[in-house]
Scaffold this motif. Structure first.
Motif, mmCIF file in Angstrom:
data_model
loop_
_atom_site.group_PDB
_atom_site.id
_atom_site.type_symbol
_atom_site.label_atom_id
_atom_site.label_comp_id
_atom_site.label_asym_id
_atom_site.label_seq_id
_atom_site.Cartn_x
_atom_site.Cartn_y
_atom_site.Cartn_z
ATOM 1 N N LEU A 1 -2.005 -3.794 -9.613
ATOM 2 C CA LEU A 1 -1.943 -2.371 -9.315
ATOM 3 C C LEU A 1 -1.017 -1.648 -10.298
ATOM 4 O O LEU A 1 -1.355 -0.548 -10.780
ATOM 5 C CB LEU A 1 -1.476 -2.140 -7.879
ATOM 6 N N GLY B 1 2.555 1.376 -3.485
ATOM 7 C CA GLY B 1 1.527 1.607 -4.491
ATOM 8 C C GLY B 1 0.898 2.978 -4.431
ATOM 9 O O GLY B 1 0.237 3.401 -5.397
ATOM 10 N N SER B 2 1.082 3.711 -3.334
ATOM 11 C CA SER B 2 0.549 5.069 -3.227
ATOM 12 C C SER B 2 1.467 6.104 -3.867
ATOM 13 O O SER B 2 1.011 7.203 -4.203
ATOM 14 C CB SER B 2 0.325 5.428 -1.752
ATOM 15 N N ASN C 1 0.826 -1.211 0.000
ATOM 16 C CA ASN C 1 0.000 0.000 0.000
ATOM 17 C C ASN C 1 0.857 1.257 0.000
ATOM 18 O O ASN C 1 0.496 2.267 -0.612
ATOM 19 C CB ASN C 1 -0.944 0.001 1.199
ATOM 20 N N ALA D 1 -4.746 1.418 -3.790
ATOM 21 C CA ALA D 1 -3.531 1.050 -3.053
ATOM 22 C C ALA D 1 -3.811 0.911 -1.563
ATOM 23 O O ALA D 1 -3.366 -0.044 -0.916
ATOM 24 C CB ALA D 1 -2.442 2.091 -3.299
ATOM 25 N N SER E 1 0.303 -6.648 -6.521
ATOM 26 C CA SER E 1 1.177 -5.598 -7.045
ATOM 27 C C SER E 1 1.189 -5.609 -8.567
ATOM 28 O O SER E 1 1.310 -4.554 -9.203
ATOM 29 C CB SER E 1 2.603 -5.775 -6.505
#
Length: 467
Positions: free
Chosen positions: A395, A309-310, A306, A355, A392
């Protein structure tokens, strides 16, 4: 739970409402599920070619897709997250949870009715005059009602965390957005031909978008992310949150002045929109600096999905705002601005939301399923609930598809956009499947789920008395 045990005592106290034995928001998962369904619906329509870069951005079908994204996906996502994390920001429970389900029903029903209303306008059906006011009433009741619940809770604890006023300001922008939207619905359906309202509907669309995407959704996302990122990164709170608040307040005060000028018959909306965009870009620069500080001062050495992914979402926020500010004095055409909005809505807001869901859903599911068992028997680790490598992949694919789609919009390439939109749909579906797997504890072995153990509900969190 290692995440919580490694935090200093003060941090544990701040998230007291999130630890075992505390109350989870009963309907947060329902809001998340409804939001994700609307995301798939919107992306499915894009992938099917119901909107293309060469199409009219004011077409009723376009408005259906836009409102599925803004109200259905982003709006419900933000409300669901706020119901759970507003108490974390304030240290106190919300005044009531009785309105959470009725508000969800009203918003979903209102949005469904709105879609029917836009479809009736597309076909020229006279039923639009009956449908649109009903849609406006349902949406206003649901959004303003749940907004009042959140606003009351956040106001009582506004001094506990510096990010709480940001969400308060976002809720104020939500109210303005809804009021403008009601006016638009009445004009589009032909219910009213009052000159003031008609003129407002024709000229206030940028303000409607600004208060909605920039105010309500972005400020609320920024406010919640300050707390979430510090909590999940194990970082101390940043020192310039109030600078971000001041910048956000100035931005939307300028938009409020522009709105009042419309009522007064002034013709200064374009300069004020540009000034507000410049101020907001400066605000975003400070926010990005604070996020960088959170990452650099973290006590968690290894970044989780997270957090990694942010980062693209933060980058795309800065890029889209810089592009918007640059495009305004250059009088860029509608395609360029549509591409910027697409990047903002899907790259920044949607990317950050997806995310963080990859952490929030496992986090809340772990607390519900295994929190009550902590200290009584071994429990699985939080990261055991999700296959991060697979998530992942989806994403990363989502971000690449969004960038490709925005580039296709800017280049006015219908075929490229449709291919990118389809890829975005596939990646979103993959992420939703991963979240579903988390919720049903598909990756947790049978021993960990042996009694005493209660399987979490898919859409409804069980209260302590039900466990």
């Amino acid at each position: 739970m290692r995440l919580l045990l490694r935090q200093p005592l003060t941090s544990i106290r701040r998230v007291a409402t999130m630890i075992p034995g505390a109350r989870l928001s009963r309907w947060t998962m329902s809001y998340f599920a409804a939001a994700l369904l609307f995301l798939l619906l919107a992306e499915g329509m894009l992938a099917a070619g119901l909107w293309k870069p060469s199409a009219d951005v004011g077409d009723p079908i376009t408005l259906i897709i836009v409102h599925c994204v803004t109200i259905g996906w982003l709006g419900l996502l933000m409300i669901g997250a706020s119901l759970q994390f507003a108490p974390v920001l304030t240290g106190a429970a919300l005044a009531t949870e009785r309105f959470n389900l009725p508000a969800l029903v009203a918003i979903v029903a209102g949005l469904a009715t709105l879609i029917c209303g836009f479809a009736a306008i597309k076909t020229g059906s006279p039923t639009a005059a009956l449908i649109m006011p009903v849609a406006a009433a349902l949406l206003a009741a649901g959004l303003l009602g749940i907004g009042a619940v959140l606003f009351t809770g956040l106001w009582r604890g506004r001094n506990v965390h510096a990010a709480a006023p940001l969400v308060l300001l976002g809720i104020f922008c939500l109210a303005v957005t809804v009021i403008l939207g009601v006016g638009f619905a009445l004009v589009l359906s032909g219910v009213t031909d009052v000159p003031l309202i008609v003129d407002l509907a024709l000229r206030a669309v940028p303000l409607h978008a600004g208060f909605g995407l920039g105010g309500w959704m972005s400020l609320a996302a920024i406010g919640v992310s300050f707390k979430l990122m510090s909590m999940f990164l194990l970082s101390p709170d940043t020192s310039r949150t109030r600078v971000v608040l001041a910048g956000g307040a100035c931005t939307f005060l300028i938009l409020a002045v522009a709105l009042s000028c419309l009522f007064a018959g002034g013709d200064v909306i374009e300069p004020l929109l540009f000034i507000s965009a410049v101020v907001f870009l400066g605000t975003i620069a400070v926010y990005a600096t604070e996020m960088r500080t959170l990452y650099r001062t973290r006590r968690r050495k290894t970044l989780e999905l997270n957090s990694i992914g942010s980062i693209p979402a933060f980058v795309l926020l800065a890029l889209s705002m810089a592009a918007l500010v640059t495009s305004m004095p250059l009088n860029a055409d509608d395609r360029i601005r549509a591409a910027i909005v697409y990047l903002f809505a899907f790259g920044w807001l949607s990317g950050l939301g997806l995310a963080q869901l990859l952490k929030i859903v496992p986090f809340l599911t772990w607390l519900e399923a295994f929190g009550p068992l902590l200290g009584r028997r071994p429990t699985p680790r939080l990261q055991d609930l999700i296959k991060e490598r697979r998530a992942s992949f989806w994403l990363a694919g989502f971000y690449l598809a969004v960038i490709s789609a925005a580039a296709s919009v800017a280049a006015n390439t219908d075929a490229g956009f449709q291919i990118s939109a389809f890829a975005q749909l596939v990646c979103s579906a993959g992420l939703i499947f991963e979240l579903f797997q988390v919720r049903i504890l598909a990756h947790v072995d049978a021993v960990a789920k042996s009694g005493p153990f209660h399987q979490p509900g898919l859409l409804i969190a069980k209260t302590n008395s039900e466990r």
